[in-house]
Design a protein around this motif. Structure first.
Motif, mmCIF file in Angstrom:
data_model
loop_
_atom_site.group_PDB
_atom_site.id
_atom_site.type_symbol
_atom_site.label_atom_id
_atom_site.label_comp_id
_atom_site.label_asym_id
_atom_site.label_seq_id
_atom_site.Cartn_x
_atom_site.Cartn_y
_atom_site.Cartn_z
ATOM 1 N N PRO A 128 -10.470 1.376 12.107
ATOM 2 C CA PRO A 128 -9.416 1.459 11.093
ATOM 3 C C PRO A 128 -9.350 2.836 10.446
ATOM 4 N N VAL A 129 -8.140 3.374 10.376
ATOM 5 C CA VAL A 129 -7.857 4.624 9.678
ATOM 6 C C VAL A 129 -6.777 4.316 8.651
ATOM 7 N N TYR A 130 -7.002 4.712 7.396
ATOM 8 C CA TYR A 130 -6.095 4.328 6.317
ATOM 9 C C TYR A 130 -5.054 5.403 6.031
ATOM 10 N N THR A 131 -3.829 4.944 5.791
ATOM 11 C CA THR A 131 -2.766 5.846 5.339
ATOM 12 C C THR A 131 -2.655 5.841 3.818
ATOM 13 N N VAL A 132 -2.974 4.715 3.206
ATOM 14 C CA VAL A 132 -3.026 4.590 1.743
ATOM 15 C C VAL A 132 -4.165 3.652 1.398
ATOM 16 N N HIS A 133 -4.630 3.714 0.158
ATOM 17 C CA HIS A 133 -5.539 2.692 -0.341
ATOM 18 C C HIS A 133 -5.018 2.277 -1.709
ATOM 19 N N PHE A 134 -4.188 1.214 -1.684
ATOM 20 C CA PHE A 134 -3.506 0.764 -2.892
ATOM 21 C C PHE A 134 -4.203 -0.459 -3.483
ATOM 22 N N SER A 135 -3.921 -0.699 -4.753
ATOM 23 C CA SER A 135 -4.432 -1.898 -5.414
ATOM 24 C C SER A 135 -3.834 -3.158 -4.810
ATOM 25 N N ASN A 136 -2.562 -3.094 -4.424
ATOM 26 C CA ASN A 136 -1.824 -4.228 -3.868
ATOM 27 C C ASN A 136 -0.644 -3.670 -3.084
ATOM 28 N N ASN A 137 0.056 -4.539 -2.360
ATOM 29 C CA ASN A 137 1.164 -4.030 -1.553
ATOM 30 C C ASN A 137 2.369 -3.689 -2.413
ATOM 31 N N THR A 138 3.281 -2.895 -1.853
ATOM 32 C CA THR A 138 4.393 -2.350 -2.619
ATOM 33 C C THR A 138 5.529 -3.337 -2.833
ATOM 34 N N GLY A 139 5.340 -4.581 -2.379
ATOM 35 C CA GLY A 139 6.321 -5.607 -2.695
ATOM 36 C C GLY A 139 6.242 -6.063 -4.138
ATOM 37 N N TYR A 140 5.129 -5.772 -4.813
ATOM 38 C CA TYR A 140 5.007 -6.073 -6.237
ATOM 39 C C TYR A 140 5.774 -5.035 -7.054
ATOM 40 N N GLU A 141 5.956 -5.336 -8.358
ATOM 41 C CA GLU A 141 6.707 -4.415 -9.211
ATOM 42 C C GLU A 141 5.951 -3.117 -9.480
ATOM 43 N N SER A 142 4.645 -3.122 -9.285
ATOM 44 C CA SER A 142 3.865 -1.901 -9.476
ATOM 45 C C SER A 142 2.600 -1.962 -8.634
ATOM 46 N N TRP A 143 2.015 -0.788 -8.421
ATOM 47 C CA TRP A 143 0.757 -0.690 -7.690
ATOM 48 C C TRP A 143 0.103 0.636 -8.054
ATOM 49 N N ARG A 144 -1.178 0.727 -7.762
ATOM 50 C CA ARG A 144 -1.921 1.957 -8.028
ATOM 51 C C ARG A 144 -2.776 2.312 -6.828
ATOM 52 N N GLY A 145 -3.205 3.556 -6.813
ATOM 53 C CA GLY A 145 -4.096 3.996 -5.749
ATOM 54 C C GLY A 145 -3.543 5.181 -4.997
ATOM 55 N N PRO A 146 -4.395 5.826 -4.203
ATOM 56 C CA PRO A 146 -4.009 7.070 -3.532
ATOM 57 C C PRO A 146 -3.289 6.853 -2.210
ATOM 58 N N MET A 147 -2.348 7.736 -1.935
ATOM 59 C CA MET A 147 -1.749 7.851 -0.612
ATOM 60 C C MET A 147 -2.455 9.008 0.089
ATOM 61 N N LEU A 148 -3.065 8.739 1.205
ATOM 62 C CA LEU A 148 -3.779 9.803 1.912
ATOM 63 C C LEU A 148 -2.789 10.802 2.497
ATOM 64 N N THR A 149 -3.195 12.042 2.571
ATOM 65 C CA THR A 149 -2.333 13.071 3.131
ATOM 66 C C THR A 149 -2.356 13.004 4.651
ATOM 67 N N ALA A 150 -1.360 13.647 5.254
ATOM 68 C CA ALA A 150 -1.310 13.688 6.717
ATOM 69 C C ALA A 150 -2.558 14.349 7.285
ATOM 70 N N SER A 151 -3.024 15.397 6.627
ATOM 71 C CA SER A 151 -4.231 16.080 7.115
ATOM 72 C C SER A 151 -5.457 15.187 6.988
ATOM 73 N N ASP A 152 -5.513 14.336 5.939
ATOM 74 C CA ASP A 152 -6.619 13.385 5.804
ATOM 75 C C ASP A 152 -6.657 12.437 7.001
#
Length: 228
Positions: free
Chosen positions: A43-67
């Motif tokens: 597994p390689v992650y593109t983001v690591h969010f608190s929850n999916n973006t179907g909710y009204e809000s979420w938190r966490g980092p979006m990994l960069t393309a270079s990451d």
């Protein structure tokens, strides 16, 4: 794709997708069932969010393309990409991450020309609409989908990718063929519902040899009465 019980070598998938702490989407949903099937997953992650973006809000980092590419190149440093059978991608976040995923696909296929690329073109759903950046649907249809061997859009996403109606089964089949014209050899459409059968949900597969439909009762369908 399942492991061959006669072989001691499991199939290996490089899965480049999102990760969420709460809920099950992306790699948070795919890794465990694939491993239960005897498939080795990287597994390689593109983001690591608190929850999916179907909710009204979420938190966490979006990994960069270079990451993303750094992790894939680190795997390549181990000399194992030649044993990778497939790349699986899901939520990409932005065009730069999508380009990084395509570079990862290129690298895997360079190491193993028999490897395939399966793209889940995550764009939205009928009950939520589009939940990615406005530019992503066009990027998917013009750049990512043509590079894929297999795509797995839901019914809503199939319409976005092709610009065609998908309300009936015949329309789904026509749109799936149009999606194949973009490049992928096989199109697996998930969560298909039609007005003539609201009690069921289907998966529809279309490839060069024809089309297949697998149907299961919808969760909205009332339970059958118990015999007395």
């Amino acid at each position: 794709m399942t492991s061959d019980p006669a072989s001691s070598e499991p199939h290996r998938i490089l899965s480049i997708q999102s990760s969420v702490a709460y809920g099950h989407v992306g790699n948070s949903a795919a890794t465990f069932p694939l491993m239960r099937r005897g498939i080795e997953v990287w597994p390689v992650y593109t983001v690591h969010f608190s929850n999916n973006t179907g909710y009204e809000s979420w938190r966490g980092p979006m990994l960069t393309a270079s990451d993303v590419l750094e992790v894939v190149r680190g795997i390549d440093d181990r000399g194992v990409l030649g044993s990778c059978d497939a790349v699986l991608s899901g939520y990409q976040g932005g065009e730069d991450v999508g380009a990084a995923i395509l570079e990862a696909v290129r690298l895997v296929k360079d190491r193993n020309p028999a490897a395939i690329y399966c793209c889940d073109p995550v764009l939205g759903d009928v009950d939520r609409g589009i939940y990615v950046r406005p530019s992503i649907p066009e990027f998917m249809s013009s750049t990512v989908v043509p590079a894929a061997d297999v795509i797995t859009p839901n019914q809503f996403e199939l319409g976005l990718l092709t610009g065609l109606p998908t309300g009936s089964l015949n329309e789904v089949l026509t749109a799936a063929e149009a999606a194949r014209d973009l490049g992928p050899g096989a199109v697996l459409v998930t969560s298909v519902t039609t007005p003539d059968d609201l009690d069921s949900v289907s998966m529809v597969l279309v490839d060069h040899s024809g089309g297949w439909r697998v149907t299961t009762p919808s969760s909205r369908r009332p339970s059958p009465a118990r015999a007395t």
